[in-house]
Design a protein around this motif. Structure first.
Motif, mmCIF file in Angstrom:
data_model
loop_
_atom_site.group_PDB
_atom_site.id
_atom_site.type_symbol
_atom_site.label_atom_id
_atom_site.label_comp_id
_atom_site.label_asym_id
_atom_site.label_seq_id
_atom_site.Cartn_x
_atom_site.Cartn_y
_atom_site.Cartn_z
ATOM 1 N N ARG A 92 0.812 -1.220 0.000
ATOM 2 C CA ARG A 92 0.000 0.000 0.000
ATOM 3 C C ARG A 92 0.846 1.271 0.000
ATOM 4 N N ARG A 146 -9.594 -0.527 2.678
ATOM 5 C CA ARG A 146 -8.724 -1.618 2.259
ATOM 6 C C ARG A 146 -9.388 -2.940 2.621
ATOM 7 N N LEU A 243 -2.525 -5.832 1.037
ATOM 8 C CA LEU A 243 -3.135 -4.520 1.251
ATOM 9 C C LEU A 243 -3.977 -4.473 2.513
#
Length: 481
Positions: A92, A146, A243
């Motif tokens: 990320r 996320r 992520l």
């Protein structure tokens, strides 16, 4: 009359059907692959006892990170990584402006799996010419948007969800109100991506049901809320495990801050085989009363990072050298055997779930020990003001329902304002708030009276984050407001 499609027409029909299948599966829109300036994503898995299978170098005369070699037959080659690709993002993090060593550090810290955002060299040059060198081309997902790694413990109502599906590999969860899944942070209408670290894209409904049944009393799911799925689709990003943010995880890594005393740190580092026969660096012979013991080190902890940099795969001598290079103050990230088993099961590095500004770890996760008891622990988060000894800082972001997940109590004497209830799996729980924590400051303003209760509720409705300075937990009783 009958129309017989030509070869060209048949190819167009076949392409149209494929695009329809892509749309039904909720994969990124086709234009992502038709636009060379958009990055593509490679989800790599580390080979057993090996590497991801590629080599990285810094472009001469620039700050771009170039894949200079891809090993045949490795995960990197199978996932389409090519020589000459420029790396724009690691998991990320956008890394276009980072130094090569920082990029390599992020990749090493990713553990068994890493998500790379890459673009071919000529496409990057075209994009830079159009948008300028200062433009960041790597799409990112903000806090709270996320995929989630949720750990669910079965109760009398089971896991608290049922599964619906369109076709093989596409599953969505229907939650039972107030059930175990909802308490563990699974969002409504979430898409199921993994069960205990294993993807579900190849499973039938019966195979998935069997896998859930075999999980026993606990299961860890990787899920994505509908808005997360849509955000990823718009950005052309995969719903990838690296992520993820952790919700109600059964355990987390611990960061220990030590300052060497007259008798040293007070522990022994030993290389030995751990879970699965993998060599690791383990901490033993923790001397009572010395800095390691005061920092919360436990015999049998496995060392995963020194000063925030992963030591996975390093030999004993190199690990010792990195510790010694820190001098009299050192920050060690460790996992106990339970945490080690958990993160190996989900095939993710514990370093992905260290405390951060948007989701700090629990207060037990970060402890300090120093030969000088009045000094602040080394390695404190410089993004937050330093707090007095015995206090800590937490910055909260609202959860999916818009709340922070805690209730307040006011006591006329003693600690005035404290936490009376914390919702499991909520933002406050993930940030480490616990029942009885005293609130000293809210967004930098001291708290010292009953009027602050209303002020705190008003601040909770303002623009996030909500930053709290917390004191030690109070042993007194609480009265709910």
């Amino acid at each position: 009359m009958d129309l017989v499609p030509t070869l060209g027409a048949r190819l167009l029909i076949q392409l149209w059907r494929q695009l329809q299948q892509v749309s039904r599966r909720r994969l990124p829109s086709p234009y992502v692959w038709l636009c060379p300036e958009r990055p593509r994503f490679c989800l790599l898995s580390k080979e057993e006892g090996g590497s991801f299978g590629f080599h990285l170098q810094q472009e001469l005369g620039g700050a771009r990170h170039v894949v200079c070699r891809v090993e045949p037959g490795t995960s990197a080659q199978r996932q389409g990584l090519r020589e000459g690709d420029r790396i724009l993002g690691v998991n990320r993090h956008a890394v276009e402006q980072e130094a090569l060593e920082a990029v390599a550090r992020l990749i090493r810290a990713s553990g068994p799996r890493v998500l790379l955002a890459v673009v071919a060299g000529p496409a990057l040059d075209t994009a830079r010419a159009q948008q300028g060198d200062g433009a960041l081309l790597c799409p990112t997902l903000g806090p709270g948007v996320r995929p989630r790694l949720c750990h669910i413990v079965r109760d009398e109502g089971g896991f608290g969800f049922s599964v619906t599906h369109e076709h093989q590999g596409s599953f969505w969860l229907v939650l039972s109100p107030g059930g175990a899944a909802e308490r563990a942070g699974v969002p409504p209408g979430a898409r199921l991506l993994e069960v205990n670290g294993v993807g579900v894209e190849t499973l039938t409904h019966s195979q998935l049901s069997r896998r859930l049944w075999q999980s026993g009393e606990q299961v860890t799911l990787l899920v994505a809320a509908p808005e997360v799925e849509e955000q990823c689709r718009q950005r052309g990003m995969p719903l990838a495990a690296p992520l993820a943010e952790g919700w109600a995880l059964p355990t987390r890594p611990r960061c220990l801050h030590l300052e060497k005393g007259p008798q040293g740190f007070g522990f022994l580092l030993r290389e030995e085989k751990g879970l699965g026969g993998h060599l690791g660096q383990f901490l033993w012979e923790v001397d009572p009363g010395l800095p390691a013991d005061k920092a919360g080190m436990q015999a049998g902890d496995r060392l995963v990072a020194v000063a925030g940099e992963s030591v996975e795969g390093l030999g004993h001598e190199e690990t010792v050298s990195r510790i010694r290079a820190q001098g009299s103050r050192v920050a060690l990230t460790v996992v106990d055997p339970k945490a080690d088993r958990f993160f190996r099961m989900v095939r993710l590095s514990p370093l992905l779930f260290l405390e951060s500004a948007e989701a700090p770890a629990s207060p037990q996760s970060t402890r300090s020990a120093s030969g000088a008891e009045t000094e602040d622990p080394p390695g404190a988060d410089t993004a937050l003001p330093r707090a007095p000894r015995g206090s800590r800082q937490c910055c909260l972001y609202p959860g999916p329902g818009g709340g922070y997940g805690f209730r307040l109590s006011y006591v006329a004497s003693g600690p005035r304002l404290s936490i009376s209830q914390v919702t499991p799996g909520g933002s406050a729980a993930r940030a480490g708030l616990q029942q009885g924590d005293e609130i000293l400051e809210v967004n930098g303003r001291p708290v010292d009276g009953e009027d602050d209760v209303d002020r705190l509720h008003q601040l909770a409705e303002a623009e996030p984050p909500l930053c709290l300075k917390l004191g030690a937990r109070s042993p007194r009783g609480w009265s709910g407001l």
